[in-house]
Write a protein that holds these residues in place. Sequence first.
Motif, PDB file in Angstrom:
ATOM      1  N   LYS A  43      40.515  23.091  39.971  1.00 25.30           N
ATOM      2  CA  LYS A  43      40.788  24.262  40.808  1.00 25.30           C
ATOM      3  C   LYS A  43      39.611  25.237  40.821  1.00 25.30           C
ATOM      4  O   LYS A  43      39.139  25.646  41.877  1.00 25.30           O
ATOM      5  CB  LYS A  43      42.053  24.976  40.281  1.00 25.30           C
ATOM      6  N   THR A  44      39.164  25.580  39.617  1.00 26.78           N
ATOM      7  CA  THR A  44      38.046  26.523  39.546  1.00 26.78           C
ATOM      8  C   THR A  44      36.801  25.935  40.194  1.00 26.78           C
ATOM      9  O   THR A  44      36.063  26.616  40.898  1.00 26.78           O
ATOM     10  CB  THR A  44      37.770  26.891  38.080  1.00 26.78           C
ATOM     11  N   THR A  45      36.599  24.644  39.969  1.00 28.69           N
ATOM     12  CA  THR A  45      35.445  24.000  40.580  1.00 28.69           C
ATOM     13  C   THR A  45      35.526  24.085  42.102  1.00 28.69           C
ATOM     14  O   THR A  45      34.528  24.353  42.779  1.00 28.69           O
ATOM     15  CB  THR A  45      35.352  22.524  40.128  1.00 28.69           C
ATOM     16  N   PHE A  85      36.448  35.777  39.103  1.00 30.56           N
ATOM     17  CA  PHE A  85      36.153  34.734  38.129  1.00 30.56           C
ATOM     18  C   PHE A  85      37.285  34.578  37.122  1.00 30.56           C
ATOM     19  O   PHE A  85      37.859  35.564  36.664  1.00 30.56           O
ATOM     20  CB  PHE A  85      34.868  35.070  37.370  1.00 30.56           C
ATOM     21  N   GLN A  86      37.581  33.328  36.801  1.00 33.06           N
ATOM     22  CA  GLN A  86      38.637  33.055  35.825  1.00 33.06           C
ATOM     23  C   GLN A  86      38.280  33.690  34.488  1.00 33.06           C
ATOM     24  O   GLN A  86      39.086  34.380  33.873  1.00 33.06           O
ATOM     25  CB  GLN A  86      38.805  31.545  35.663  1.00 33.06           C
ATOM     26  N   ILE A  87      37.060  33.427  34.040  1.00 32.34           N
ATOM     27  CA  ILE A  87      36.580  34.099  32.839  1.00 32.34           C
ATOM     28  C   ILE A  87      35.892  35.365  33.331  1.00 32.34           C
ATOM     29  O   ILE A  87      34.843  35.299  33.956  1.00 32.34           O
ATOM     30  CB  ILE A  87      35.609  33.203  32.075  1.00 32.34           C
ATOM     31  N   LEU A 176      41.418  34.241  44.285  1.00 30.48           N
ATOM     32  CA  LEU A 176      41.727  34.842  42.981  1.00 30.48           C
ATOM     33  C   LEU A 176      41.926  33.747  41.951  1.00 30.48           C
ATOM     34  O   LEU A 176      42.818  32.915  42.099  1.00 30.48           O
ATOM     35  CB  LEU A 176      43.003  35.678  43.072  1.00 30.48           C
ATOM     36  N   ASP A 177      41.101  33.746  40.919  1.00 29.78           N
ATOM     37  CA  ASP A 177      41.219  32.697  39.900  1.00 29.78           C
ATOM     38  C   ASP A 177      41.951  33.251  38.677  1.00 29.78           C
ATOM     39  O   ASP A 177      41.349  33.904  37.831  1.00 29.78           O
ATOM     40  CB  ASP A 177      39.825  32.185  39.517  1.00 29.78           C
ATOM     41  N   GLU A 178      43.229  32.997  38.627  1.00 30.39           N
ATOM     42  CA  GLU A 178      44.079  33.417  37.495  1.00 30.39           C
ATOM     43  C   GLU A 178      43.930  34.899  37.200  1.00 30.39           C
ATOM     44  O   GLU A 178      43.720  35.311  36.061  1.00 30.39           O
ATOM     45  CB  GLU A 178      43.752  32.592  36.249  1.00 30.39           C
ATOM     46  N   VAL A 179      44.070  35.687  38.234  1.00 32.05           N
ATOM     47  CA  VAL A 179      43.821  37.101  38.064  1.00 32.05           C
ATOM     48  C   VAL A 179      44.983  37.786  37.346  1.00 32.05           C
ATOM     49  O   VAL A 179      44.832  38.860  36.770  1.00 32.05           O
ATOM     50  CB  VAL A 179      43.492  37.741  39.422  1.00 32.05           C
TER      51      VAL A 179
HETATM   52 MG    MG Z   1      40.121  27.115  36.168  1.00 33.03          MG
END
Ligand code: MG
Lengths: 256, 300, 284
Positions: A43-45, A85-87, A176-179
């Motif tokens: 997903k993030t990729t 960003f997720q991180i 939105l990545d795991e916001v």
């Molecule tokens: Mg991810």
Amino acid sequence: MDTILSVKNLKKTFDGITAVDGCTLDVEKGTITGLIGPNGAGKTTLFNIITGFYKPDSGEIVFKNKKIDQLPTYKITHQGLVRTFQITKALNRMKVIENLMLSPKKQTGESLIWPIFNPKKVGKEEEEIRDKAMELLEFFDLMELKDEYAGALSGGQKKLLELARALMTDPDMILLDEVFAGVNPTLSNKLLDYIKELRDDGVTFFLIEHDIPLVMEACQEVYVMSEGKVIAKGEPEEIKNDQKVLDAYLGVVHEG
Amino acid sequence: MAIGISYIISLLILFGIYAIFALGLNLEWGFTGILNFGHVAFFGIGAYSTVILNQMGVPIYIAIVAGIIIAGLFGVLVALPAMRLRGDYFAIVTIGFSEIVRYFMLNEEWLTGGPLGLRDFDIPLSFVPSQYYNIAMLILVLALLALTYLILKALINSPWGRVLKSIREDEDVSKALGKNVFRYKIQSIALGSAIAGLAGILLAFNHKYLNPNYYMPLITFYAWIIVILGGSGNNKGTILGALIFWTFMSLTRFSPGYLPISSTDLGALRMVIIGLLLIVLMMYKPEGLLGNKEELKLDI
Amino acid sequence: MIQQLIFGIVTGSIIALGAIGLSMIYDILDLVNFAHGDFMTLGAYLTFLFNVSLNLNLILAAALGIILTGVISLILDKIMWKKLRDKGAGSITLLITAIGLALVIRNLIVFQWGGSNVGFDLPLSQNLNFHGIMISTSGVLTVVVAALLMIALDLILRKTKIGKAMRALSDNKNLARITGINVDNIILWTWGIGTSFAAVGGVLYGLNTVIRPDMGWFLLLPIFAAVILGGIGNPYGAMVGGLIIGISQEMSTIILPSSYKIAVSFVILILVMLIKPEGIFGEK
Ligand SMILES: [Mg+2]
Ligand SMILES: Nc1ncnc2c1ncn2[C@@H]1O[C@H](COP(=O)(O)OP(=O)(O)OP(=O)(O)O)[C@@H](O)[C@H]1O
């Protein structure tokens, strides 16, 4: 309905690991669309490729009827597509307010010349940008921290900062990545209401989320990724009962 | 007494020149996070360009502006290919570039005078009577230092400076927010190198003479020490760092008469102390003397 | 041509000896050791101390000088590098510290032994002449010693426990930590091997030319080129890289003034970084 983002047959391999493996999906304009899938699904990729952080090995990405898969990140952002960003990536040694004021596009003062030769105009623009930033800080309960260094914020606060920063770019679409991860439930509900409000104003959201109930509540449509592929798509209720999805989450290897 | 004053004046001239030089580096490293270890190259390029142009007949004030611009352009020339590299590689490439520039100065006698260097060029302020020349030079240097500081201050506090700082912190964020990171880095290097060029030109006027030996990699490290001493990303700190550095350098240069030690030994000892200072700073106070601990503990 | 090739192999052997340690330290400690060249110088001067000032025979003096250099690097790890590591210092902090250390070592040498050239006490080096092609005995010695050390290193890396652990750590830092490899121990071995190889290189350099306080600094840039060429963390790459750089430097004198030798290695370095930054043997 209008498609705002369309991804076709996207592929990306990192030394031997195929992270995204022929991914195809469409996101409709003015929706909140979900993207779920087990850890390592890609997903993030996928977000990284859409926003130009990685070049895809093959495939095509169209945003607002324009091919963007060969554009550098900053140009994609200029098209109105921004990500978080997720991180979280806070700009640690900059104040919270500076983090937000960085975002707006096409600031006059961002050139090497105008801050020296037209400080008036730059100053006036800064005022406007600051006002906008203050509004967001107010909303995200970060007002008191505005002059703190961003590095001093808690994990949850950094998530909010990241979202606020993305909103400051005035985007048409936000990834939105795991916001919501690490944000307390009260705020998270408030955040969701805010996102819905923006959606009603025409902003499109595409969000990766592990909190399934939240996805069910927020999204009109959900994509499920596993091992780099989209394995299911549909309304939240359909997805919930899809056997393939359950299998993917339980780690059953699927054929086809 | 008279000797004392002229000594202090010449110390302050060097302080001013190196403060300008280090401000250029601080723009690149302290505000943009660029690891330039070849800063001295632009110091030299500025000086040689101005002098060579002047010797070819270009009026000195025009040659000065040209020298500054040429130094900036060389910054761009190096950065265009090298900016794609990782930080540590960039450091190695730039230090190598500065050595190549020095070899060029040493070897291309037709242009640079080779190891003997260049002399006989016009000097600004030549209308000043010679007994006041040093004072006039000092005023010029300090005025240019103030000007450089003020311009940098305006830039750093502008949206432009904000983008640079974001690149220093995490260039992925800058990109995600629509900033053309590459272009800003190039601009930062161009301006930093032009500032180094200005400092180099002033040094040439101060010595009235140019020589490839002035452009050893050690000079780049001087600038690094000055910047780190004052606290990276702090222009006031950089100026203070330059003052401390040159006070130290000249105190130890002044003492041979008083210490039972030869001047080579003293020079070596001085560099030992500077090296130790660098180590101790990195180990115990990486934020520098004026640096904000809160601000820096988050990184490097 | 052949003459330059021979000079190139001798120079290349010395560069390779420096490159091996720099490459390993770069990889395992995440340290761009700008003081590495100065360890070469230190090795040469300590040997000079035992050989000339204390009148020991050259081989014994070299052994002592080289070991002492290695020991000094271990002490420095204890009093500096370990502290920085424990504080979580980033690679840039380490790099700047290394520059400070380089200044300290080089100038202590100047302070102790002066700035001018010195030389070992050795019987005049004979030049062997093969049909007009000159090879000095010290040149032969250099190549033989370097080759033996490289074979020894290869055996250490492949056969011993510590060598295997080093390679494992280099291949995958996280995995190695998890599997309980004693990282501190590996770091000490890396310093020990890396710096004593550098010291050998310094002594051999002194045998072939002269000993000068800035010799290590001038070797450092070609050594960096060799390391990047061979791929960081690849000792075999460093060996080959060293030879390539040495040979190209000497061959370049056929068409360029010899003062541009170092510039040649730099051009190679920049090209490698731009075209294949993982080194000629690295895989993407
Ligand atoms: Mg991810
Ligand atoms: N830069 C990279 N280099 C090598 N492998 C990568 C890289 N980025 C991602 N991967 C690999 O690609 C796969 C997909 O990772 P990705 O981060 O996209 O998963 P994800 O779906 O976002 O997972 P999570 O829910 O845990 O965030 C993983 O196996 C990951 O290790």
